[in-house]
Scaffold this motif. Sequence first.
Motif, PDB file in Angstrom:
ATOM      1  N   ILE A   1     -11.984  -9.210  -2.678  1.00 10.14           N
ATOM      2  CA  ILE A   1     -12.932  -8.964  -3.765  1.00 10.14           C
ATOM      3  C   ILE A   1     -14.314  -9.478  -3.379  1.00 10.14           C
ATOM      4  O   ILE A   1     -14.458 -10.620  -2.944  1.00 10.14           O
ATOM      5  N   ASP A   2     -15.323  -8.628  -3.543  1.00  6.94           N
ATOM      6  CA  ASP A   2     -16.699  -9.030  -3.264  1.00  6.94           C
ATOM      7  C   ASP A   2     -17.251  -9.741  -4.499  1.00  6.94           C
ATOM      8  O   ASP A   2     -17.632  -9.108  -5.480  1.00  6.94           O
TER       9      ASP A   2
ATOM     10  N   GLY B   1      -9.272  -1.482 -15.045  1.00  7.85           N
ATOM     11  CA  GLY B   1      -7.815  -1.393 -14.936  1.00  7.85           C
ATOM     12  C   GLY B   1      -7.204  -0.343 -15.848  1.00  7.85           C
ATOM     13  O   GLY B   1      -6.019  -0.057 -15.761  1.00  7.85           O
TER      14      GLY B   1
ATOM     15  N   LYS C   1       0.828  -1.217   0.000  1.00  9.93           N
ATOM     16  CA  LYS C   1       0.000   0.000   0.000  1.00  9.93           C
ATOM     17  C   LYS C   1       0.861   1.266   0.000  1.00  9.93           C
ATOM     18  O   LYS C   1       0.474   2.273  -0.583  1.00  9.93           O
TER      19      LYS C   1
ATOM     20  N   LEU D   1       1.996   1.669  -3.526  1.00 13.06           N
ATOM     21  CA  LEU D   1       0.873   2.087  -4.385  1.00 13.06           C
ATOM     22  C   LEU D   1       0.367   3.504  -4.069  1.00 13.06           C
ATOM     23  O   LEU D   1      -0.470   4.043  -4.784  1.00 13.06           O
TER      24      LEU D   1
ATOM     25  N   ARG E   1      -6.947  -7.369 -15.357  1.00 13.21           N
ATOM     26  CA  ARG E   1      -7.192  -5.988 -14.916  1.00 13.21           C
ATOM     27  C   ARG E   1      -5.877  -5.308 -14.534  1.00 13.21           C
ATOM     28  O   ARG E   1      -5.656  -4.142 -14.853  1.00 13.21           O
ATOM     29  N   ALA E   2      -5.005  -6.081 -13.867  1.00 15.02           N
ATOM     30  CA  ALA E   2      -3.726  -5.508 -13.435  1.00 15.02           C
ATOM     31  C   ALA E   2      -2.805  -5.220 -14.619  1.00 15.02           C
ATOM     32  O   ALA E   2      -1.998  -4.301 -14.570  1.00 15.02           O
TER      33      ALA E   2
ATOM     34  N   PRO F   1      -4.920  -7.481  -5.976  1.00 18.29           N
ATOM     35  CA  PRO F   1      -5.104  -7.622  -4.526  1.00 18.29           C
ATOM     36  C   PRO F   1      -5.409  -9.069  -4.143  1.00 18.29           C
ATOM     37  O   PRO F   1      -5.630  -9.911  -5.016  1.00 18.29           O
TER      38      PRO F   1
ATOM     39  N   TYR G   1      -1.922  -3.791 -10.157  1.00 16.98           N
ATOM     40  CA  TYR G   1      -2.069  -4.319  -8.797  1.00 16.98           C
ATOM     41  C   TYR G   1      -3.088  -5.452  -8.777  1.00 16.98           C
ATOM     42  O   TYR G   1      -4.201  -5.311  -9.280  1.00 16.98           O
TER      43      TYR G   1
END
Lengths: 248, 276
Positions: free
Chosen positions: A80-81, A95, A49, A52, A146-147, A75, A73
């Motif tokens: 993630i929901d 992203g 963090k 970032l 996405r990253a 995570p 990134y």
Amino acid sequence: MSKALVILEGVRTGYFSETVLRDVDLQICPDDFIGVIGPNGGGKTTLIKVILGLQPVFSGKVRFPGGRPKTGYLPQVSQIDKNFPITVKELVNSGLKSKNPWFPHLSFRQLTRVKEMLDEAGLKALSSKPIGELSGGQLQKALLCRALIDRPELLILDEPNTHVDKQFEQELFGWLKELNKEMAILLVSHDIGTISPMIKTIACVNGTLHYHPSNQLSEEVLKVYNCPVDVIAHGPIPHRVLKTHGHE
Amino acid sequence: MSDLFSIFEYQFFQNALAAAILTSVLAAMVGTYIVSRKIVFIGGGITHASFGGIGLAFYMGINPLVGAAIFGILTAVGIEWISEKGKIREDSAIAILWSLGMAMGIIFVFMTPGYTPNLMSFLFGDILSVGALELYLLLAFCLLMIIVFAVFFRPILYTAFDPEFARTKGIPVAGFRYLMSVIMALAIVISIRTIGIILVLSIFTIPQITAMTFTRNFARIMPLAAIWGITGSVAGLLAAYLLDIPPGAAIIFFLTIQFLVIKMIMIIKTHLQRQQ
């Protein structure tokens, strides 16, 4: 030696008045593949963090000699929901960085790149599906897309091999080896044994950071650095995990 | 049957119908954000805290909706701030603001000299007395929200889904979160006249949950929730007229029945598909 992307100098950070990391010095160069290991609560995610820009530092400096690098990134999947109503395509779109963050407009070229990436990752058929319908491996693939979609110079992955099977883990590590030819990678794991074959250097994090210019924590290295690593049998294969750290 | 159609000739019923449709459209957009972010409890806090503003407005002799809007916005922004700073547990902060708002409302209403005839209409809604000005306000806010969601769709979606990642992409997450807090508060307060404080949260959640049995795509949930909101609220309104029952409660009852019937059909359909 190539110019560093990120330099951390004497960084101290934490939450409220509690210090989580102190005296952290770290340099990330364009061809680095750093494995960050350490026990739970040792400050691995906090370190990410800081890099970032999500975590302010109490003292010390975070420098970007060539300007802030484009960063991808990934995570922890547990953050993630999976029930959130977002499709795979929209997840990957998120992203992409837009010139105007208040009015993010995605160009035709960017949208085409998303399509191509989903195709390459074998997720084309799932692009309109909600993320809740994906398996653990598929979700991890989508998050990796996405990253990577913004073609980062630095890829940061937080425990990418959790909630995935061994076959996908090997596939993922193969991709990361290839990606390291184009970008620096910082991979956080609690499991040194699994990641050591592909990483180049190790950063042990447990309240502070100790850098090992090797991909193995051999007995010799441990002696030199006075870095105690315990062998703990957990999961199907017993492997080495950094349990306590002697740099305090 | 002709009796049923004759009701459409009355201005008050036409207004009520328009209010039901506009409230459903408004709630569909804002409610999708609320349900997706799993912050229904925050919506409850805003709704009940706004009663403090209504009480204060009665006491000061100003428009109760103005008082409700001020209290609603302060509560929504306060909860977002507490959640961002993390110094007090978010659920505890909501509970405090929720009960404090209600307590202040009761105190101010008690202190207001004379009788407060409109109080019940704010608690339980009074869709049949919605006037032209309130309708124009609803319409204007509805149109504004359509523009806001169309222009800011992506940052709203991304900050709701993964705020940390959105920050790494340079999206002003805090700005969007506060913007959405104000929008939530205003949408809830504007809808209070239609459904009432006690029941308003239902129209911001039940049609969305109904829509989510068909799709898990944020962009598609909004129009579907609007459709289910309109069908449920119009059916509730007609039932209220035919059975002479309170319209706000009838609307919520029909929204729930609609959800249960659709859910049951989907369960049976899935069961039959598995058997084949």
